[in-house]
Motif scaffolding. Structure first.
Motif, short mmCIF file in Angstrom:
data_model
loop_
_atom_site.label_atom_id
_atom_site.label_comp_id
_atom_site.label_asym_id
_atom_site.label_seq_id
_atom_site.Cartn_x
_atom_site.Cartn_y
_atom_site.Cartn_z
N ARG A 1 -73.64 22.90 66.38
CA ARG A 1 -74.08 21.72 67.14
C ARG A 1 -73.44 20.46 66.58
N GLN B 1 -75.69 10.80 76.81
CA GLN B 1 -76.50 11.24 75.67
C GLN B 1 -77.44 12.37 76.07
N ALA C 1 -76.44 8.28 64.92
CA ALA C 1 -76.24 9.66 64.47
C ALA C 1 -76.55 9.79 62.98
N GLY D 1 -77.60 13.55 70.71
CA GLY D 1 -76.15 13.51 70.53
C GLY D 1 -75.43 12.96 71.75
N TYR D 2 -74.20 12.52 71.53
CA TYR D 2 -73.44 11.83 72.58
C TYR D 2 -72.23 12.64 73.03
N GLU E 1 -83.17 12.38 73.60
CA GLU E 1 -83.75 12.54 72.26
C GLU E 1 -84.97 13.44 72.30
N ARG F 1 -79.55 12.26 61.32
CA ARG F 1 -79.13 13.51 60.69
C ARG F 1 -80.02 13.88 59.51
N ASP G 1 -72.98 16.02 66.67
CA ASP G 1 -73.59 14.71 66.93
C ASP G 1 -72.83 13.97 68.02
N VAL G 2 -71.52 14.19 68.08
CA VAL G 2 -70.68 13.51 69.06
C VAL G 2 -69.63 14.50 69.57
N VAL H 1 -72.33 14.49 59.50
CA VAL H 1 -72.22 14.12 60.91
C VAL H 1 -71.07 14.94 61.49
N LEU I 1 -74.78 20.00 71.71
CA LEU I 1 -75.16 18.71 71.14
C LEU I 1 -76.53 18.80 70.47
N VAL I 2 -76.69 18.08 69.39
CA VAL I 2 -78.04 17.92 68.84
C VAL I 2 -78.81 17.02 69.80
#
Lengths: 285, 207
Positions: free
Chosen positions: A215, A277, A100, A248-249, A280, A104, A217-218, A110, A244-245
């Motif tokens: 949005r 996830q 992450a 992202g998870y 990507e 970014r 990252d996690v 984050v 999520l981005v």
């Protein structure tokens, strides 16, 4: 006078129940856990007035009176406390955050979302874990947001006062470091930590309130989807995907599986935990 | 404290699509198509166009948004939009359509026709759809299908579902099926397992 306790399920009936529970919820029970399941099954049969297993199973399949939720509630542990399922916190710092941080935009923090956050134990746990176990926290901005639909729970989260049971898994040194004793049996999160976590109202199945959080990252979304009906689970998965981005998870509870809900996410098996996830490759903005 | 929290001076940037991916169902950008799909009101009139979009959509996230939109619309219109995709050459699309149909109560009305479809693959999928329908009606329909079925695979699919939803009244049909397909040992095994589940292991095993 004869006992009103329902007869025990046969081995075939037990297997039929386990197959149903696995397909419906992802909860898996082997014959080794027969006694554990039997006790809870007997209690639910008694509570619903089911005289036989077939009577009860028909009620369960039809979800009459929300019976699936009642049974699942009895089969799972429903309490929240600091450092619950800490294997996912280990996964966060060892496997998730390095990626992450690499992804970014340097000027952006984050972002980590705890939803539903209930009375705040999870987002504060994430904050304490990062401060204690993730050295890059000194150089990387991290923003933690906790959201819930229950405004009373959110008010309690902002107050940050907890009892002994909530703190039972925290080492005493961390309690001393991050809490002030506020009563005989209560402790309050120190001001600096309380002020570093943002609490907001959000409903997982409402795209507008989810979208308003930005949005992340996690996302930690543990032990809630299992209680939704199929349609709500599906909508929640769509909303979480959009929250999520790319890359992202999302971390679910140990008894939950996103693969049973939606094909939108890729399964990532890390040493400490299985997480999901957002691919990507689908960055379009 | 090296954690940051936004305040009024630095509001959260919303997760809505940016201007470069404005909602547009015909955009080459999958995120714009997905956004357009998610913004559609859940009206029956939307079901037909969504079903046609589904046939051509290759992006998984847009496809899932279309399926969720159809599930929210529900009713006969959504079922009609989904049924043709059970015949798709794309296995993922067939499976996704099946899962969505399972969640729509209106699918029950189509189940007799699906279980009698001339394509045995459709009859196999129809048996799986029956799993999610009300147990009594679905079990009766599956028993009717098994009684007239000439192919072992649709029978096996129906037997597997009856292991979950069937009642004691299904046992004679299963026993007769085992007799008709005596040369198919896998089917006999499946029927014995299903019969044991249905009877709780209390009934004599089917041969």
């Amino acid at each position: 006078m004869t006992s009103a306790v329902p007869p025990r399920a046969t081995a075939d009936e037990f297997q039929r129940l386990c197959d149903f529970l696995y397909r419906r919820t992802g909860l898996s029970f082997t014959p080794a856990r027969r006694y554990y399941v039997d006790r809870r099954l007997a209690a639910r049969m008694e509570a619903t007035g089911a005289a036989t297993f077939p009577d009860y199973f028909a009620r369960l399949r039809a979800d009459a009176g929300g019976e699936v939720e009642h049974l699942v509630n009895s089969l799972t542990v429903n309490e929240t406390y600091f450092f619950r399922e800490d294997h996912q916190l280990r996964c966060l710092t060892s496997s998730i955050l390095p990626g992450a941080v690499a992804r970014r935009v340097p000027s952006e923090p984050v972002r980590i979302w705890s939803v539903p956050c209930s009375t705040g134990e999870e987002p504060y746990s994430i904050a304490i874990w990062l401060l204690e176990n993730w050295p890059p926290i000194d150089d990387v901005d991290v923003e933690i947001v906790g959201s819930d639909i229950d405004t009373l729970a959110l008010a309690a989260a902002r107050d940050g006062i907890y009892g002994r049971r909530s703190l039972s898994r925290l080492p005493p040194a961390l309690v001393t470091k991050y809490f002030d004793q506020s009563g005989d049996e209560s402790w309050r999160i120190i001001d600096g930590l309380r002020e570093s976590v943002l609490f907001t109202e959000a409903n997982l199945i409402d795209p507008a309130t989810v979208g308003a959080q930005g949005r992340f990252d996690v996302i930690f979304c543990r032990n809630v989807l299992i209680y939704f009906d199929d349609m709500s689970r599906r909508v929640a998965a769509e909303n979480l995907y959009d929250a999520l981005v790319p890359g992202g998870y999302i971390c679910l509870g140990h008894a939950e599986s996103m693969s049973r809900i939606s094909p939108l996410f890729e399964v990532r098996r890390h040493e400490e935990a299985i997480v999901y996830q957002r691919p990507e490759g689908d960055a379009h903005d | 404290m090296p954690l940051t929290r936004r305040d009024g001076s630095s509001p959260i940037p919303p997760a809505d699509p940016t201007p470069t991916s404005r909602p547009d169902p015909s955009s080459p950008d999958p995120e714009a198509r997905r956004a357009a799909t998610r913004l559609l009101p859940p009206n029956p009139e939307s079901a037909g166009p969504l079903g046609r979009m589904l046939a051509h959509e290759r992006d998984g996230s847009v496809r899932e948004a279309i399926l969720t939109a159809l599930a929210r619309i529900g009713g006969d219109a959504a079922v009609a939009a989904l049924l043709p995709h059970l015949r798709s050459d794309d296995a993922a699309l067939r499976s996704a359509a099946l899962t969505t149909l399972q969640g729509l109560p209106a699918t029950l009305a189509q189940l007799p026709a699906l279980l009698a479809d001339e394509d045995p693959d459709i009859r196999v999928l129809a048996a799986e759809i029956a799993r999610a329908m009300p147990a009594g009606e679905a079990a009766a329909l599956l028993c009717g299908m098994i009684a007239r079925e000439r192919e072992p695979n649709p029978c096996a699919a129906a037997v597997e579902v009856l292991a979950e939803i069937g009642g004691p009244d299904c046992l004679p049909v299963l026993e007769a099926c085992a007799g008709r397909f005596a040369s198919e040992p896998f089917l006999g095994f499946a029927i014995r397992a299903a019969s044991a589940r249905i009877s709780g292991g209390r009934a004599p095993a089917t041969r």
